[in-house]
Motif scaffolding. Structure first.
Motif, mmCIF file in Angstrom:
data_model
loop_
_atom_site.group_PDB
_atom_site.id
_atom_site.type_symbol
_atom_site.label_atom_id
_atom_site.label_comp_id
_atom_site.label_asym_id
_atom_site.label_seq_id
_atom_site.Cartn_x
_atom_site.Cartn_y
_atom_site.Cartn_z
ATOM 1 N N ASP A 106 0.819 -1.210 0.000
ATOM 2 C CA ASP A 106 0.000 0.000 0.000
ATOM 3 C C ASP A 106 0.854 1.262 0.000
ATOM 4 O OD1 ASP A 106 -2.225 -1.628 0.006
ATOM 5 O OD2 ASP A 106 -2.719 -1.287 2.120
ATOM 6 N N MET A 107 1.918 1.263 0.807
ATOM 7 C CA MET A 107 2.788 2.436 0.840
ATOM 8 C C MET A 107 3.464 2.641 -0.510
ATOM 9 S SD MET A 107 6.266 3.510 2.650
ATOM 10 C CE MET A 107 7.000 2.773 1.241
ATOM 11 N N ALA A 108 3.925 1.553 -1.126
ATOM 12 C CA ALA A 108 4.577 1.666 -2.434
ATOM 13 C C ALA A 108 3.612 2.199 -3.487
ATOM 14 C CB ALA A 108 5.126 0.299 -2.859
ATOM 15 N N LYS A 109 2.378 1.711 -3.486
ATOM 16 C CA LYS A 109 1.393 2.181 -4.465
ATOM 17 C C LYS A 109 1.066 3.663 -4.266
ATOM 18 C CE LYS A 109 -1.781 -0.626 -6.186
ATOM 19 N NZ LYS A 109 -1.335 -1.040 -7.497
ATOM 20 N N LEU A 110 0.959 4.098 -3.005
ATOM 21 C CA LEU A 110 0.696 5.518 -2.731
ATOM 22 C C LEU A 110 1.858 6.392 -3.179
ATOM 23 C CD1 LEU A 110 -0.945 5.299 0.805
ATOM 24 C CD2 LEU A 110 -2.046 6.111 -1.283
ATOM 25 N N LEU A 111 3.081 5.975 -2.870
ATOM 26 C CA LEU A 111 4.239 6.771 -3.284
ATOM 27 C C LEU A 111 4.399 6.766 -4.794
ATOM 28 C CD1 LEU A 111 6.927 5.985 -0.550
ATOM 29 C CD2 LEU A 111 5.350 7.929 -0.712
ATOM 30 N N PHE A 112 4.138 5.644 -5.433
ATOM 31 C CA PHE A 112 4.227 5.574 -6.894
ATOM 32 C C PHE A 112 3.200 6.513 -7.529
ATOM 33 C CE2 PHE A 112 2.977 3.458 -10.948
ATOM 34 C CZ PHE A 112 4.149 3.723 -11.647
ATOM 35 N N ALA A 113 1.985 6.535 -6.984
ATOM 36 C CA ALA A 113 0.935 7.422 -7.511
ATOM 37 C C ALA A 113 1.294 8.891 -7.315
ATOM 38 C CB ALA A 113 -0.404 7.113 -6.845
ATOM 39 N N ALA A 114 1.996 9.203 -6.216
ATOM 40 C CA ALA A 114 2.397 10.590 -5.952
ATOM 41 C C ALA A 114 3.538 11.038 -6.866
ATOM 42 C CB ALA A 114 2.816 10.741 -4.492
ATOM 43 N N ALA A 115 4.265 10.098 -7.451
ATOM 44 C CA ALA A 115 5.376 10.371 -8.368
ATOM 45 C C ALA A 115 6.362 11.395 -7.805
ATOM 46 C CB ALA A 115 4.833 10.827 -9.727
ATOM 47 N N PRO A 116 6.953 11.106 -6.631
ATOM 48 C CA PRO A 116 7.891 12.061 -6.036
ATOM 49 C C PRO A 116 9.159 12.206 -6.868
ATOM 50 C CG PRO A 116 7.958 9.986 -4.863
ATOM 51 C CD PRO A 116 6.845 9.876 -5.863
ATOM 52 N N LYS A 117 9.704 13.420 -6.877
ATOM 53 C CA LYS A 117 10.931 13.714 -7.629
ATOM 54 C C LYS A 117 11.981 14.280 -6.687
ATOM 55 C CE LYS A 117 8.990 12.958 -11.708
ATOM 56 N NZ LYS A 117 8.208 11.784 -11.415
ATOM 57 N N ALA A 118 13.231 13.918 -6.909
ATOM 58 C CA ALA A 118 14.337 14.433 -6.098
ATOM 59 C C ALA A 118 14.288 15.954 -6.093
ATOM 60 C CB ALA A 118 15.664 13.941 -6.654
ATOM 61 N N GLY A 119 14.537 16.535 -4.922
ATOM 62 C CA GLY A 119 14.531 17.990 -4.777
ATOM 63 C C GLY A 119 13.195 18.537 -4.306
ATOM 64 N N GLU A 120 12.120 17.751 -4.462
ATOM 65 C CA GLU A 120 10.813 18.207 -3.987
ATOM 66 C C GLU A 120 10.781 18.143 -2.467
ATOM 67 O OE1 GLU A 120 7.822 16.995 -7.627
ATOM 68 O OE2 GLU A 120 8.054 15.567 -5.988
ATOM 69 N N GLU A 121 9.765 18.801 -1.898
ATOM 70 C CA GLU A 121 9.578 18.764 -0.454
ATOM 71 C C GLU A 121 8.361 17.912 -0.137
ATOM 72 O OE1 GLU A 121 9.524 22.613 1.380
ATOM 73 O OE2 GLU A 121 11.259 23.276 0.229
ATOM 74 N N ALA A 122 8.423 17.198 0.993
ATOM 75 C CA ALA A 122 7.313 16.343 1.399
ATOM 76 C C ALA A 122 7.093 16.485 2.897
ATOM 77 C CB ALA A 122 7.612 14.889 1.054
ATOM 78 N N LEU A 123 5.827 16.520 3.293
ATOM 79 C CA LEU A 123 5.462 16.486 4.707
ATOM 80 C C LEU A 123 4.912 15.093 4.966
ATOM 81 C CD1 LEU A 123 4.861 17.775 7.478
ATOM 82 C CD2 LEU A 123 2.647 18.481 6.543
ATOM 83 N N CYS A 124 5.552 14.363 5.838
ATOM 84 C CA CYS A 124 5.118 12.998 6.161
ATOM 85 C C CYS A 124 4.488 13.005 7.540
ATOM 86 C CB CYS A 124 6.296 12.033 6.117
ATOM 87 S SG CYS A 124 6.892 11.756 4.457
ATOM 88 N N MET A 125 3.183 12.828 7.565
ATOM 89 C CA MET A 125 2.456 12.828 8.830
ATOM 90 C C MET A 125 2.221 11.384 9.266
ATOM 91 S SD MET A 125 -0.190 15.899 7.976
ATOM 92 C CE MET A 125 -0.853 15.981 9.616
ATOM 93 N N ALA A 126 2.773 11.011 10.417
ATOM 94 C CA ALA A 126 2.617 9.668 10.975
ATOM 95 C C ALA A 126 3.034 8.601 9.973
ATOM 96 C CB ALA A 126 1.183 9.449 11.439
ATOM 97 N N ALA A 127 4.112 8.853 9.251
ATOM 98 C CA ALA A 127 4.591 7.917 8.239
ATOM 99 C C ALA A 127 6.119 7.849 8.286
ATOM 100 C CB ALA A 127 4.104 8.355 6.859
ATOM 101 N N PRO A 128 6.679 7.313 9.369
ATOM 102 C CA PRO A 128 8.142 7.334 9.499
ATOM 103 C C PRO A 128 8.870 6.517 8.436
ATOM 104 C CG PRO A 128 7.165 5.954 11.207
ATOM 105 C CD PRO A 128 6.037 6.646 10.509
ATOM 106 N N TYR A 129 8.312 5.376 8.053
ATOM 107 C CA TYR A 129 8.952 4.553 7.024
ATOM 108 C C TYR A 129 8.878 5.253 5.663
ATOM 109 C CZ TYR A 129 9.799 0.588 3.883
ATOM 110 O OH TYR A 129 10.267 -0.224 2.891
ATOM 111 N N ALA A 130 7.723 5.819 5.342
ATOM 112 C CA ALA A 130 7.578 6.562 4.081
ATOM 113 C C ALA A 130 8.546 7.744 4.046
ATOM 114 C CB ALA A 130 6.134 7.029 3.894
ATOM 115 N N ALA A 131 8.720 8.413 5.182
ATOM 116 C CA ALA A 131 9.658 9.539 5.243
ATOM 117 C C ALA A 131 11.072 9.074 4.909
ATOM 118 C CB ALA A 131 9.615 10.179 6.631
#
Length: 154
Positions: A106-131
């Motif tokens: 589930d975490m991989a599918k959510l991150l894949f859908a978000a399509a994060p790119k190096a240099g971007e900023e992310a706020l990870c709320m209650a998601a230490p592994y995702a962070a």
């Protein structure tokens, strides 16, 4: 008997030592705790690769960079003491009362859908592994503090 690290989970059916168990038995397995003083050697690096091969890649997450970041992130760090053996199972893991790590899939599918790119900023709320995974992908991560795993000293 082989160690519990050989566990593999699929949906409602958890497989420990190659034998499917369901229902109440599977739920009880998720609440097992390894007693203090019990010694068990787990190969978390191999478990990480198995997690990617069995839970991430075959579930429509083809992003090799994301897979590599997950292979570098030690998920067991976010499990309560004595429950690290569940780190790479296909189940949510309660790391503090009311706080769960998402399944790796589930975490991989959510991150894949978000399509994060190096240099971007992310706020990870209650998601230490995702962070940790996002940071490995080169994002500037601002984690919102979540509770420490139960039984940890940090």
């Amino acid at each position: 008997n082989p160690p519990l690290a050989a566990s593999e989970a699929t949906g409602d059916c958890h497989r420990f030592v190659g034998r499917p168990i369901r229902g109440a038995v599977a739920q009880a397995a998720l609440h097992l705790t390894i007693p203090a003083g019990f010694s068990m050697t787990l190969d978390f690096s191999a478990a990480r690769l198995n997690m990617i091969d069995s839970q991430v890649r075959p579930n429509d997450v083809p992003d090799v960079d994301l897979q590599e970041a997950m292979a570098n992130a030690p998920r067991e760090r976010f499990c309560p003491a004595g429950r690290e053996f569940l780190a790479y199972a296909d189940c949510e893991i309660e790391y503090a009362p009311g706080w769960n790590l998402l399944t790796p899939r589930d975490m991989a599918k959510l991150l894949f859908a978000a399509a994060p790119k190096a240099g971007e900023e992310a706020l990870c709320m209650a998601a230490p592994y995702a962070a940790m995974v996002l940071s490995d992908l080169g994002l500037k991560v601002a984690p919102k503090q979540s509770p420490a795993p139960a039984g940890s000293t940090s």
